[in-house]
Design a protein around this motif. Sequence first.
Motif, PDB file in Angstrom:
ATOM      1  N   THR A  45       0.853  -1.187   0.000  1.00 11.55           N
ATOM      2  CA  THR A  45       0.000   0.000   0.000  1.00 11.55           C
ATOM      3  C   THR A  45       0.892   1.241   0.000  1.00 11.55           C
ATOM      4  O   THR A  45       2.078   1.164   0.328  1.00 11.55           O
ATOM      5  CB  THR A  45      -0.925   0.022   1.237  1.00 11.55           C
ATOM      6  N   GLU A  49      -1.119   8.352   3.174  1.00 10.57           N
ATOM      7  CA  GLU A  49      -2.565   8.200   3.012  1.00 10.57           C
ATOM      8  C   GLU A  49      -3.212   9.493   3.500  1.00 10.57           C
ATOM      9  O   GLU A  49      -2.546  10.335   4.109  1.00 10.57           O
ATOM     10  CB  GLU A  49      -3.083   7.048   3.897  1.00 10.57           C
ATOM     11  N   ARG A  98      -8.226  -0.243   4.254  1.00 11.08           N
ATOM     12  CA  ARG A  98      -8.710   0.696   3.240  1.00 11.08           C
ATOM     13  C   ARG A  98      -8.657   0.061   1.848  1.00 11.08           C
ATOM     14  O   ARG A  98      -9.605   0.132   1.063  1.00 11.08           O
ATOM     15  CB  ARG A  98      -7.875   1.994   3.258  1.00 11.08           C
ATOM     16  N   ALA A  99      -7.538  -0.620   1.543  1.00 13.76           N
ATOM     17  CA  ALA A  99      -7.395  -1.271   0.234  1.00 13.76           C
ATOM     18  C   ALA A  99      -8.416  -2.401   0.078  1.00 13.76           C
ATOM     19  O   ALA A  99      -8.984  -2.589  -1.002  1.00 13.76           O
ATOM     20  CB  ALA A  99      -5.977  -1.814   0.074  1.00 13.76           C
ATOM     21  N   GLU A 102     -11.592  -0.601  -0.738  1.00 14.59           N
ATOM     22  CA  GLU A 102     -11.536   0.067  -2.036  1.00 14.59           C
ATOM     23  C   GLU A 102     -11.607  -0.929  -3.199  1.00 14.59           C
ATOM     24  O   GLU A 102     -12.244  -0.676  -4.207  1.00 14.59           O
ATOM     25  CB  GLU A 102     -10.241   0.885  -2.109  1.00 14.59           C
ATOM     26  N   HIS A 103     -10.958  -2.066  -3.051  1.00 13.54           N
ATOM     27  CA  HIS A 103     -10.931  -3.062  -4.138  1.00 13.54           C
ATOM     28  C   HIS A 103     -11.999  -4.135  -3.967  1.00 13.54           C
ATOM     29  O   HIS A 103     -11.947  -5.158  -4.653  1.00 13.54           O
ATOM     30  CB  HIS A 103      -9.531  -3.667  -4.246  1.00 13.54           C
ATOM     31  N   LYS A 104     -12.915  -3.886  -3.015  1.00 19.10           N
ATOM     32  CA  LYS A 104     -14.044  -4.804  -2.799  1.00 19.10           C
ATOM     33  C   LYS A 104     -13.579  -6.259  -2.655  1.00 19.10           C
ATOM     34  O   LYS A 104     -14.172  -7.179  -3.234  1.00 19.10           O
ATOM     35  CB  LYS A 104     -15.044  -4.689  -3.964  1.00 19.10           C
TER      36      LYS A 104
END
Length: 449
Positions: A45, A49, A98-99, A102-104
């Motif tokens: 990541t 951020e 968070r990733a 964000e990337h479901k």
Amino acid sequence: MPSPNPLKAVRGTRDLLPPETALWNHIEQTARAVFARYGFGEIRTPIFEVTELFARGVGEETDIVSKEMYTWEDRARAQSEKPQSLTLRPENTAGVVRAYIEHKLGETGQLQKLFYIGPQFRRERPQRGRYRQFWQIGVEVLGPPSSGSESPLRDAELLEMLATLLDALGVRNWQLQVNSVGSSEDRKRYDAVLRQALAGVKDRMCPDNQRRAETNPLRVLDSKEPADQALIDALPKIADSLGEDSRAHFAAVLAALDACGVRYTINPRLVRGLDYYTRTTFEFTIPDGSGLGTQNALLGGGRYDGLSEMLGGPRAPGIGFAIGEDRLVLTLQAQAEADAKATEESGAPHLAEMWVPKLDAYIAPMGVERNAAALALARELRRAGLSVEIGDGSFRLKKSFEAADRVARHIVILGEDEVATSTATVKAFATGEQIKAPQADLVQLLRHR
Ligand code: AMP
């Protein structure tokens, strides 16, 4: 004109140089190999951020967010951009979650098993084992509840993996401390109990703890303030505030650890400094005198069942840890030093050699006219997979031998005669044996057996 002062690395940061970097690589390779055996994949990541991620994830009241973050107002470069507050990551769990959102990744329905290796940044007071840029090797296991992400088996498997990793690295005397901080409801209940108990004693505590007693009473349990320890030990234990589910979860984790023979102690004060933890929390520590001094926590982690929702994502219970790689290096160095001292008489290898194996060969051209032939031979040997260093034809034979002995297991001498006959004179330092051999045989001869 006086020359300007040479510039230095910023306080709390440092350069990692060879041969020490070989130990860092050894640690990272071992970690990657162990994680692969447990089915983990790597995630990388960004190093910075939006500040809000840490404020929401780690918690406004934590030391990290309230005073240790490197935060700046990032200017807009174009009309389409807005200025925003950014922060160098002080830890990696919030970024990974968070990733995940964000990337479901939750929509796959699969348990996500991710690891990362990279630098983190906290404006702490630098000391041995505590830096402002430090490295963490971490793991996160998370997913929708239907993927089994809430199972106590995940917690136990993660702890067992850590025991395996530390053993694989040869870390001795590690101690696993575990605790449960319960669900967020349990913590609310405990928070009230703790506030009440603290109300009677906080006036006798240090100013930091007085403040924590008001803002975030759980943090008082983290306190290392020597004068307050007796008062803190006498506070009510979180175990007595846990609900039925949390108790059962914790008992199942411990039972699974018992079943696979991983040793642990229960530390009722282990609440850890980050707000997102729920249920299982843990730390691996090293006893004093193992190179870490007061910074004896090698790694820490825990469950964070509500973190994804705190960050606006779907329900995704999870558990993870972060190993302080700097501290792992210090521990292994201290161990190796102690071992070397203990076996000094028997000619223990120099510390650096333990992590940096010697090269297969050092080629010594005799006279600069032999330099080109030396490079050609080195190219052949290196392409065959051997590790090779080349001296220089201007070196005297004695200097070549000294240089070769320092870095390689063999010296390969290329004189006028050797070049003319496509041979080389080879000496193995371990045995003292010296032979003249065809260059065509060198790969075989020099290969590490
Ligand atoms: P934490 O993210 O605070 O749970 O820390 C996890 C691990 O990272 C700790 O157990 C330490 O080994 C390491 N660590 C945390 N802060 C630092 C620091 N400032 N310098 C070096 N290592 C650190």
